[in-house]
Design a protein around this motif. Sequence first.
Motif, PDB file in Angstrom:
ATOM      1  N   ARG A   1      -7.413 -21.032 -17.515  1.00  0.00           N
ATOM      2  CA  ARG A   1      -6.606 -19.815 -17.558  1.00  0.00           C
ATOM      3  C   ARG A   1      -5.231 -20.112 -18.147  1.00  0.00           C
ATOM      4  N   THR A   2      -4.612 -19.093 -18.689  1.00  0.00           N
ATOM      5  CA  THR A   2      -3.231 -19.239 -19.142  1.00  0.00           C
ATOM      6  C   THR A   2      -2.312 -19.141 -17.931  1.00  0.00           C
ATOM      7  N   GLY A   3      -1.081 -19.577 -18.104  1.00  0.00           N
ATOM      8  CA  GLY A   3      -0.120 -19.450 -17.024  1.00  0.00           C
ATOM      9  C   GLY A   3       0.052 -18.006 -16.589  1.00  0.00           C
ATOM     10  N   GLN A   4       0.066 -17.111 -17.566  1.00  0.00           N
ATOM     11  CA  GLN A   4       0.214 -15.686 -17.263  1.00  0.00           C
ATOM     12  C   GLN A   4      -0.979 -15.170 -16.470  1.00  0.00           C
ATOM     13  N   GLU A   5      -2.177 -15.613 -16.825  1.00  0.00           N
ATOM     14  CA  GLU A   5      -3.371 -15.175 -16.100  1.00  0.00           C
ATOM     15  C   GLU A   5      -3.379 -15.696 -14.670  1.00  0.00           C
ATOM     16  N   VAL A   6      -2.951 -16.939 -14.491  1.00  0.00           N
ATOM     17  CA  VAL A   6      -2.880 -17.507 -13.141  1.00  0.00           C
ATOM     18  C   VAL A   6      -1.995 -16.646 -12.247  1.00  0.00           C
ATOM     19  N   LEU A   7      -0.827 -16.284 -12.739  1.00  0.00           N
ATOM     20  CA  LEU A   7       0.113 -15.496 -11.938  1.00  0.00           C
ATOM     21  C   LEU A   7      -0.349 -14.047 -11.782  1.00  0.00           C
ATOM     22  N   THR A   8      -0.983 -13.495 -12.808  1.00  0.00           N
ATOM     23  CA  THR A   8      -1.465 -12.113 -12.714  1.00  0.00           C
ATOM     24  C   THR A   8      -2.519 -11.980 -11.633  1.00  0.00           C
ATOM     25  N   LEU A   9      -3.469 -12.922 -11.600  1.00  0.00           N
ATOM     26  CA  LEU A   9      -4.500 -12.903 -10.564  1.00  0.00           C
ATOM     27  C   LEU A   9      -3.875 -13.078  -9.182  1.00  0.00           C
ATOM     28  N   ALA A  10      -2.904 -13.996  -9.072  1.00  0.00           N
ATOM     29  CA  ALA A  10      -2.250 -14.221  -7.782  1.00  0.00           C
ATOM     30  C   ALA A  10      -1.470 -12.983  -7.340  1.00  0.00           C
ATOM     31  N   ALA A  11      -0.817 -12.295  -8.289  1.00  0.00           N
ATOM     32  CA  ALA A  11      -0.061 -11.092  -7.951  1.00  0.00           C
ATOM     33  C   ALA A  11      -0.978 -10.006  -7.405  1.00  0.00           C
ATOM     34  N   LYS A  12      -2.163  -9.845  -8.010  1.00  0.00           N
ATOM     35  CA  LYS A  12      -3.120  -8.856  -7.513  1.00  0.00           C
ATOM     36  C   LYS A  12      -3.600  -9.224  -6.113  1.00  0.00           C
ATOM     37  N   THR A  13      -3.836 -10.498  -5.888  1.00  0.00           N
ATOM     38  CA  THR A  13      -4.288 -10.951  -4.571  1.00  0.00           C
ATOM     39  C   THR A  13      -3.238 -10.685  -3.507  1.00  0.00           C
ATOM     40  N   LEU A  14      -1.969 -10.900  -3.857  1.00  0.00           N
ATOM     41  CA  LEU A  14      -0.873 -10.730  -2.908  1.00  0.00           C
ATOM     42  C   LEU A  14      -0.425  -9.280  -2.762  1.00  0.00           C
ATOM     43  N   GLY A  15      -0.865  -8.432  -3.680  1.00  0.00           N
ATOM     44  CA  GLY A  15      -0.408  -7.048  -3.644  1.00  0.00           C
ATOM     45  C   GLY A  15       0.976  -6.869  -4.233  1.00  0.00           C
ATOM     46  N   MET A  16       1.342  -7.739  -5.161  1.00  0.00           N
ATOM     47  CA  MET A  16       2.634  -7.643  -5.831  1.00  0.00           C
ATOM     48  C   MET A  16       2.492  -6.858  -7.132  1.00  0.00           C
ATOM     49  N   PRO A  17       3.542  -6.170  -7.572  1.00  0.00           N
ATOM     50  CA  PRO A  17       3.472  -5.428  -8.833  1.00  0.00           C
ATOM     51  C   PRO A  17       3.314  -6.370 -10.015  1.00  0.00           C
ATOM     52  N   SER A  18       2.668  -5.896 -11.066  1.00  0.00           N
ATOM     53  CA  SER A  18       2.439  -6.728 -12.251  1.00  0.00           C
ATOM     54  C   SER A  18       3.737  -7.139 -12.917  1.00  0.00           C
ATOM     55  N   SER A  19       4.801  -6.366 -12.713  1.00  0.00           N
ATOM     56  CA  SER A  19       6.105  -6.702 -13.305  1.00  0.00           C
ATOM     57  C   SER A  19       6.665  -8.011 -12.762  1.00  0.00           C
ATOM     58  N   ARG A  20       6.127  -8.441 -11.636  1.00  0.00           N
ATOM     59  CA  ARG A  20       6.600  -9.691 -11.026  1.00  0.00           C
ATOM     60  C   ARG A  20       6.190 -10.907 -11.867  1.00  0.00           C
ATOM     61  N   VAL A  21       5.095 -10.786 -12.625  1.00  0.00           N
ATOM     62  CA  VAL A  21       4.581 -11.919 -13.396  1.00  0.00           C
ATOM     63  C   VAL A  21       5.549 -12.344 -14.499  1.00  0.00           C
TER      64      VAL A  21
ATOM     65  N   HIS B   1       4.336 -19.692  -8.868  1.00  0.00           N
ATOM     66  CA  HIS B   1       3.290 -19.213  -7.957  1.00  0.00           C
ATOM     67  C   HIS B   1       3.822 -19.158  -6.520  1.00  0.00           C
ATOM     68  N   ALA B   2       4.573 -20.183  -6.117  1.00  0.00           N
ATOM     69  CA  ALA B   2       5.116 -20.220  -4.754  1.00  0.00           C
ATOM     70  C   ALA B   2       6.118 -19.099  -4.510  1.00  0.00           C
ATOM     71  N   LEU B   3       6.868 -18.726  -5.538  1.00  0.00           N
ATOM     72  CA  LEU B   3       7.906 -17.697  -5.395  1.00  0.00           C
ATOM     73  C   LEU B   3       7.388 -16.288  -5.672  1.00  0.00           C
ATOM     74  N   LEU B   4       6.168 -16.173  -6.150  1.00  0.00           N
ATOM     75  CA  LEU B   4       5.631 -14.900  -6.633  1.00  0.00           C
ATOM     76  C   LEU B   4       5.663 -13.804  -5.574  1.00  0.00           C
ATOM     77  N   GLY B   5       5.310 -14.137  -4.341  1.00  0.00           N
ATOM     78  CA  GLY B   5       5.234 -13.139  -3.282  1.00  0.00           C
ATOM     79  C   GLY B   5       6.558 -12.822  -2.621  1.00  0.00           C
TER      80      GLY B   5
END
Length: 301
Positions: free
Chosen positions: A88-108, A141-145
Amino acid sequence: MIHVENLTKRYGAHVAVDDVSFSCEAGTVTGFLGPNGAGKSTTMRMLCGLAPPTSGRATVLGVPYRELPNPGREVGVLLDASAQHAGRTGQEVLTLAAKTLGMPSSRVPEMLNTVGLEGPAGRRRVGDYSLGMRQRLGLAHALLGDPRVIVLDEPANGLDPEGIFWMRGVLRDFADRGGAVLLSSHLLHEVEAVADRLVVIAGGKIVADGTKDELLNAGGVLVRSSDRTGLRRALALADLPSTTTTDGAQLVDGDAEAVGRAALAAGVVLTELRPAETAGLEQLFLSLTSGGTTTTQEQAA
C-alpha cells in the motif's frame, strides 16, 4: 494517564519483567530506557494489550488498553515501524486507518504533511520507503486518531539528524498541549533533550524513576574553602559524607543548605558552594544498568 503497577511477565523459568511500576502523567514526555533485553519492549507490549501479564496491571486513561472502546482515538502506538503493508502507499495506509478509527478523510493529508510525507512521498508504496520514512508514517498513524497518549518504541531509528530534531519538536509539542508520551529509545542524547521524566529498567527491574532534573542532578554539591581541614571537620561533624577532589574541593553527598549550615556552625568561610556537575544521562544510564544499583525518586530527591 499511564499507570503500570507491579507488572510481571514470565516465559517459563525466565522472568522478562519483574514487578515493574511507574506512571506517565499528562503534559510530560517519559523516557523509558534500558539495555537490550532489559524488558522495555515486553513492558510496552503488555501496556498495549499485545501480551498478557503474568501478574500486575497496566492501564491507560484508567482502564486496560483492551477495554478502551476505540483505542486508536485515545492511544497512539508505534512499536514496530516495519509492521506496515508494503504493497500500500502511505496515503492508503492512513486512509484505511482513518476509516477504521472513524476519523474524517481530511485527517490523512493533514498527517502526511505533519510528518513530511505529503505529495509524491505519500503516493509511494511503503515497500519502497526507507526506514526513516516508515518511522514518519508510523508516527502519522499513531497521531491519526488525535489521541491523548502516545507510546513509541525506538521511533528515531533510521532518522537523520534533521529528522531526529523534527521528531523531538513533534513530541514536545504533543506533551505541551497536555498529552502524555512514553518514549523508548537508545539515543540517550535525544531522550535527555526532550524528556521530563526518566524510567530506567535493567534485568527486568526498574532501577531509576524520577524527573530528569532529580536524577541527573543527584550528584551532591561541590564546596570549597581556604580552610580545607576545618571544612572537612565541619562536614564530618554534620554527618555529611564527602570526598576530596583533585583540586582540593569537597564533593559532598548532601544538599547545599545542609553544607552551608555545617560550615556556619563551625565558623568556616566558604569560597564556593554549588551543585556538582554531572556527566549527563549517558553516565547515569551506564552506572545504573551495569552495576545493578537501584535509584528511586526518593533517593534522588
